[in-house]
Design an enzyme around this catalytic site. Structure first.
Site, PDB file in Angstrom:
ATOM      1  CB  ALA A 105      80.473 -47.592   9.409  1.00 49.85           C
ATOM      2  N   GLY A 133      81.495 -44.530  16.447  1.00 50.86           N
ATOM      3  CA  GLY A 133      82.827 -43.998  16.763  1.00 50.86           C
ATOM      4  C   GLY A 133      82.678 -43.065  17.950  1.00 50.86           C
ATOM      5  CE  LYS A 134      84.891 -46.431  22.930  1.00 50.68           C
ATOM      6  NZ  LYS A 134      83.563 -46.996  23.226  1.00 50.68           N
ATOM      7  CD  GLU A 189      86.592 -45.384  19.434  1.00 50.45           C
ATOM      8  OE1 GLU A 189      85.901 -46.362  19.767  1.00 50.45           O
ATOM      9  OE2 GLU A 189      86.160 -44.480  18.684  1.00 50.45           O
ATOM     10  CG  ASN A 239      83.401 -47.643  31.567  1.00 49.87           C
ATOM     11  OD1 ASN A 239      84.472 -48.041  32.038  1.00 49.87           O
ATOM     12  ND2 ASN A 239      82.923 -48.085  30.421  1.00 49.87           N
ATOM     13  CB  THR A 270      79.896 -42.961  33.632  1.00 48.40           C
ATOM     14  OG1 THR A 270      80.843 -43.738  32.915  1.00 48.40           O
ATOM     15  CG2 THR A 270      80.023 -41.498  33.217  1.00 48.40           C
ATOM     16  CG  ASN A 307      74.672 -48.052  41.021  1.00 45.00           C
ATOM     17  OD1 ASN A 307      73.528 -48.111  41.465  1.00 45.00           O
ATOM     18  ND2 ASN A 307      75.493 -49.072  41.024  1.00 45.00           N
ATOM     19  CG  ASP A 326      80.459 -42.384  22.831  1.00 47.23           C
ATOM     20  OD1 ASP A 326      81.510 -42.325  23.504  1.00 47.23           O
ATOM     21  OD2 ASP A 326      80.233 -43.277  21.993  1.00 47.23           O
TER      22      ASP A 326
HETATM   23  O1  RIB Z   1      81.042 -45.822  22.434  1.00 45.02           O
HETATM   24  C1  RIB Z   1      80.334 -46.513  21.432  1.00 45.02           C
HETATM   25  C2  RIB Z   1      81.136 -46.581  20.179  1.00 45.02           C
HETATM   26  O2  RIB Z   1      82.293 -47.350  20.395  1.00 45.02           O
HETATM   27  C3  RIB Z   1      80.436 -47.236  19.015  1.00 45.02           C
HETATM   28  O3  RIB Z   1      79.693 -46.325  18.241  1.00 45.02           O
HETATM   29  C4  RIB Z   1      81.562 -47.898  18.260  1.00 45.02           C
HETATM   30  O4  RIB Z   1      81.794 -47.340  17.007  1.00 45.02           O
HETATM   31  C5  RIB Z   1      82.781 -47.762  19.172  1.00 45.02           C
HETATM   32  O5  RIB Z   1      83.630 -46.774  18.723  1.00 45.02           O
END
Ligand code: RIB
Ligand code: NA
Length: 306
Positions: free
Chosen positions: A11, A38-39, A139, A183, A219, A223, A252
């Site tokens: 969240a 969350g990615k 993550e 990235n 990424t 650029n 993402d």
């Molecule tokens: O990549 C962006 C995300 O990274 C965010 O939504 C946050 O929750 C983190 O996980």
């Protein structure tokens, strides 16, 4: 052709302001929003909105943030495969958004998602082994990502690792990646090569190819993105789809759009362009998952580019 994504829901508690406070200081913010992030979950939402048949594997707590996760997946058409964890909380992220630039700084606490184990992965072995495209990030614990990449590779899926947040990755795990998508800063942490230009990105990509990945996509923010495998090098310039509101989740969006395009049979080059356009649209809107565009918007943006 199904896309299976392993990762974390969080969240996002997003604060807009002029600057981050220093320790012991309080500053007034200019705005706040709570929304799904969350990615892994963002990538699942992006891939599904872009047109993919998406399955998301994760762990959630039993709390109101878990309800938020189920809501966003329901709206986006993502099929969840959730282990409930009564002993932990659903992931949460503190996000500072610079009110002028839209750039962000994030602390994410993955909570239950941080407890994902190789045993959780094995419980979804048939799903992961049957994927056309498999995507994960970092993550959740490295061992869970490694196990899932192995099952996906064994099943013949195209495997994509988005190495975020940045971490050192064992070579045995890199060898399981058809595509890795760091990235600039993640590429530097993985290779030791500072990425400030497209040429730097080529050298970082070569270092990753030497360590066993099939292809590297670096990424590059404003650029665009650099795709490189042993035969092909492609630099796709960034597209502007409007004023930048918030860049949270742009990476993402790229990964989700890229995965959706690969799964329906696009060439890597076309999939990079599709991911790039997905990201371009996402940064014109607030929020992370909430800012992911629909497939028809992506197609329209690409056709305006000619
Ligand atoms: O990549 C962006 C995300 O990274 C965010 O939504 C946050 O929750 C983190 O996980
Ligand atoms: Na956004």
């Amino acid at each position: 052709m199904s896309i299976v994504i392993l990762g974390v829901f969080a969240a996002d508690c997003a604060f807009r302001g002029q600057r981050l406070p220093s320790m012991g200081e309080t500053v007034l913010g200019e705005g706040f929003a709570l929304g799904p992030g969350g990615k892994g979950s963002n990538q699942a939402v992006a891939a599904s909105r872009a047109g993919g048949d998406v399955h998301f594997v994760t762990r959630l707590g039993r709390d109101i943030f878990a309800d938020m996760a189920r809501d966003v997946w329901g709206q986006a058409g993502v099929t969840p495969h959730v282990t409930e964890d009564a002993d932990s909380y659903t992931g949460a992220a503190f996000i500072y958004v610079n009110a002028d630039s839209g750039d962000n700084a994030i602390i994410v606490a993955p909570g239950a998602g941080g407890q994902l184990s190789p045993a959780d992965i094995d419980a979804h072995a048939a799903l992961i082994g049957g994927a056309a495209v498999f995507v994960t990030q970092l993550e959740q614990p490295m061992e869970a990502a490694h196990r899932a990449l192995q099952l996906a590779r064994d099943g013949g899926a195209r495997t994509i690792l988005n190495p975020a947040p940045a971490a050192e990755i064992p070579d045995a795990m890199l060898a399981l990646c058809d595509v890795i998508t760091p990235n600039e800063s993640e590429a530097e942490i993985l290779t030791g090569i500072a990425v400030a230009s497209v040429d730097d990105a080529k050298r970082a990509a070569d270092a990753l190819l030497d360590r066993g990945v099939g292809a590297a996509i670096i990424t590059l923010g404003e650029n665009g993105a650099l795709y490189r495998d042993r035969d092909t090098t492609l630099h796709v310039a960034a597209i502007r789809a409007g004023a930048v509101v918030e860049t949270t989740g742009a990476g993402d969006a790229f990964n989700g759009g890229f995965a959706a395009a690969l799964a329906r049979g696009d060439s890597p080059a076309d999939a990079v362009r599709f991911g790039n356009a997905t990201a371009a649209l996402s940064v014109t809107r607030a929020g992370a998952a909430a800012s992911m565009p629909d497939g028809h918007e992506i197609v329209a943006l690409l056709s305006r580019q000619g």
